[in-house]
Design an enzyme around this catalytic site. Structure first.
Site, PDB file in Angstrom:
ATOM      1  N   ASN A  16      40.019  40.125  34.518  1.00 29.75           N
ATOM      2  CA  ASN A  16      40.895  39.032  35.386  1.00 29.75           C
ATOM      3  C   ASN A  16      41.337  38.288  34.688  1.00 29.75           C
ATOM      4  O   ASN A  16      40.591  37.535  33.571  1.00 29.75           O
ATOM      5  CB  ASN A  16      39.783  38.247  35.907  1.00 29.75           C
ATOM      6  CG  ASN A  16      40.935  36.993  36.754  1.00 29.75           C
ATOM      7  OD1 ASN A  16      41.578  37.367  36.493  1.00 29.75           O
ATOM      8  ND2 ASN A  16      39.863  36.223  37.363  1.00 29.75           N
ATOM      9  N   LYS A  18      43.459  36.079  34.694  1.00 28.24           N
ATOM     10  CA  LYS A  18      44.029  35.000  35.525  1.00 28.24           C
ATOM     11  C   LYS A  18      45.942  34.872  34.342  1.00 28.24           C
ATOM     12  O   LYS A  18      46.331  35.475  34.509  1.00 28.24           O
ATOM     13  CB  LYS A  18      43.165  33.676  34.525  1.00 28.24           C
ATOM     14  CG  LYS A  18      41.733  34.316  35.180  1.00 28.24           C
ATOM     15  CD  LYS A  18      40.357  33.376  34.627  1.00 28.24           C
ATOM     16  CE  LYS A  18      39.021  33.851  34.781  1.00 28.24           C
ATOM     17  NZ  LYS A  18      38.002  32.866  34.845  1.00 28.24           N
ATOM     18  N   HIS A 109      38.968  34.255  44.946  1.00 24.56           N
ATOM     19  CA  HIS A 109      38.640  34.098  43.684  1.00 24.56           C
ATOM     20  C   HIS A 109      38.235  32.799  43.630  1.00 24.56           C
ATOM     21  O   HIS A 109      39.138  32.127  44.437  1.00 24.56           O
ATOM     22  CB  HIS A 109      38.980  34.605  41.902  1.00 24.56           C
ATOM     23  CG  HIS A 109      38.956  33.892  41.016  1.00 24.56           C
ATOM     24  ND1 HIS A 109      38.858  33.412  40.515  1.00 24.56           N
ATOM     25  CD2 HIS A 109      38.267  35.117  40.264  1.00 24.56           C
ATOM     26  CE1 HIS A 109      38.199  32.910  39.137  1.00 24.56           C
ATOM     27  NE2 HIS A 109      37.514  34.549  39.252  1.00 24.56           N
ATOM     28  N   GLU A 111      38.591  29.904  41.827  1.00 17.37           N
ATOM     29  CA  GLU A 111      39.855  29.594  41.164  1.00 17.37           C
ATOM     30  C   GLU A 111      40.469  29.194  42.557  1.00 17.37           C
ATOM     31  O   GLU A 111      41.465  28.066  42.522  1.00 17.37           O
ATOM     32  CB  GLU A 111      40.301  30.092  39.941  1.00 17.37           C
ATOM     33  CG  GLU A 111      39.520  29.603  38.621  1.00 17.37           C
ATOM     34  CD  GLU A 111      39.593  30.593  37.732  1.00 17.37           C
ATOM     35  OE1 GLU A 111      41.017  31.162  37.806  1.00 17.37           O
ATOM     36  OE2 GLU A 111      38.742  30.591  36.720  1.00 17.37           O
ATOM     37  N   GLU A 189      30.419  35.982  41.672  1.00 18.97           N
ATOM     38  CA  GLU A 189      30.387  35.170  40.397  1.00 18.97           C
ATOM     39  C   GLU A 189      29.850  33.840  40.573  1.00 18.97           C
ATOM     40  O   GLU A 189      30.695  33.414  40.851  1.00 18.97           O
ATOM     41  CB  GLU A 189      32.269  35.578  40.741  1.00 18.97           C
ATOM     42  CG  GLU A 189      32.787  36.398  39.826  1.00 18.97           C
ATOM     43  CD  GLU A 189      33.743  36.288  39.289  1.00 18.97           C
ATOM     44  OE1 GLU A 189      33.809  37.431  37.967  1.00 18.97           O
ATOM     45  OE2 GLU A 189      35.237  35.570  39.544  1.00 18.97           O
ATOM     46  N   GLY A 195      34.061  31.279  32.628  1.00 17.80           N
ATOM     47  CA  GLY A 195      35.037  29.894  31.860  1.00 17.80           C
ATOM     48  C   GLY A 195      33.937  29.072  31.552  1.00 17.80           C
ATOM     49  O   GLY A 195      34.416  28.579  30.330  1.00 17.80           O
ATOM     50  N   SER A 235      31.616  34.302  32.422  1.00 17.72           N
ATOM     51  CA  SER A 235      31.030  34.074  31.512  1.00 17.72           C
ATOM     52  C   SER A 235      30.704  35.645  31.002  1.00 17.72           C
ATOM     53  O   SER A 235      29.048  35.641  29.495  1.00 17.72           O
ATOM     54  CB  SER A 235      30.142  33.191  30.836  1.00 17.72           C
ATOM     55  OG  SER A 235      30.790  31.654  31.466  1.00 17.72           O
TER      56      SER A 235
END
Ligand code: PGA
Length: 277
Positions: A16, A18, A109, A111, A189, A195, A235
């Site tokens: 991904n 991003k 996702h 985010e 996730e 991250g 991660s």
């Protein structure tokens, strides 16, 4: 670490990107992957690969992949509207991606949920629409740190998945349920692991994955649950991926930071191939 765990659904390694890698960087990424990368990825050995890139980089990424013999690395979108066209400033549709040859996308996702108002309801609309347009969808779910610490991980996963897949007994004609044919992939996730460098332990990840597979069996039946790949994300690095892939219910990885550099993406693919050996 090699592992003796059978991988009945193969292994799917996905990146991904991003909001990283514009068209030029996307070209450089594929140019830097060694040519024998392609040999790792094949239906025969069960390793599949994809990168989810910014929309503006899709054409460049696909062209560069093809140019370097890496067409087996699929290129996907990170967020797609459920309508096919219309007055939705700033959005793109599945039809548009199809026109570019794209047939896979991320949905929900964390985010998107945290910063852009994605809800369980919109994740469902996107999933339904994309599956109906023959896409493979990676539906992302996962709990926040507070939710985990207050013992609500399973409750959150249940809510996020049932919102898209429907309740047992109800919604027998629900499109997402009907399409549980391997084109719906779930990515677990945990938000606290994204991250942050804080990976879930293989035990924590396996526990959540087993819960998700159990839930899939309940809402869509054993066969659908057995066919559905469940990826871990948060991660993941070349250093910890072997252990994660060594877990029975982990069918691959959705990788952010460590998917951006060609050498590290290659290391992840190599680990995927090794898990299948
Ligand atoms: P990360 O991101 O690997 O950088 O933690 C994963 C993701 O958000 O998909």
């Amino acid at each position: 670490m090699t592992n003796a765990i059978r991988k009945p659904r193969g292994v799917l390694i996905t990146g991904n990107w991003k909001m990283n890698h514009g068209p030029e960087a996307a070209r450089k990424f594929f140019a830097a992957l060694p040519a024998d990368t392609a040999a790792l990825i094949s239906a025969k050995n069960g390793l599949r690969a994809a990168v989810y890139v910014p929309d503006v980089s899709i054409v460049a990424a696909r062209e560069a992949a093809a140019e370097h013999g890496l067409g087996a690395v699929r290129v996907g979108g990170q967020n797609v509207h459920w309508e096919k066209s219309g007055a939705f400033t700033g959005e793109i549709s599945g039809t548009m991606l199809t026109e570019l040859g794209v047939s896979t996308a991320l949905v929900g996702h964390s985010e998107r949920r945290q910063y852009f108002g994605e809800t369980d309801a919109t994740a469902r609309k996107r999933t339904e629409s994309l599956l109906a347009q023959s896409f493979e969808v990676i539906l992302c779910v996962g709990e926040t740190r507070e939710e985990r610490e207050s013992g609500r991980t399973n409750e959150v996963l249940n809510r996020q998945l049932v919102a898209v897949l429907g309740e047992k007994g109800a919604d027998a004609t629900h499109p997402a349920r009907a399409y549980l044919d391997g084109r719906l992939v779930i990515a677990y996730e945990p938000v606290w692991a994204i991250g942050t460098g804080l990976t879930a332990t293989p035990e924590q990840a396996q526990e959540a994955h087993a819960f998700i597979r159990g839930l899939l069996a309940k809402v869509a039946g054993d066969q659908a649950a057995a066919r559905t790949s469940v990826l871990y994300g948060g991660s993941v690095t070349p250093q910890n991926v072997d252990q994660l892939l060594g877990c029975a219910d982990i069918d691959g990885a959705l990788v952010g930071g460590a998917s951006l550099k060609p050498e590290s993406f290659l290391a992840l693919l190599t680990a995927g191939a090794k898990a299948l050996a």
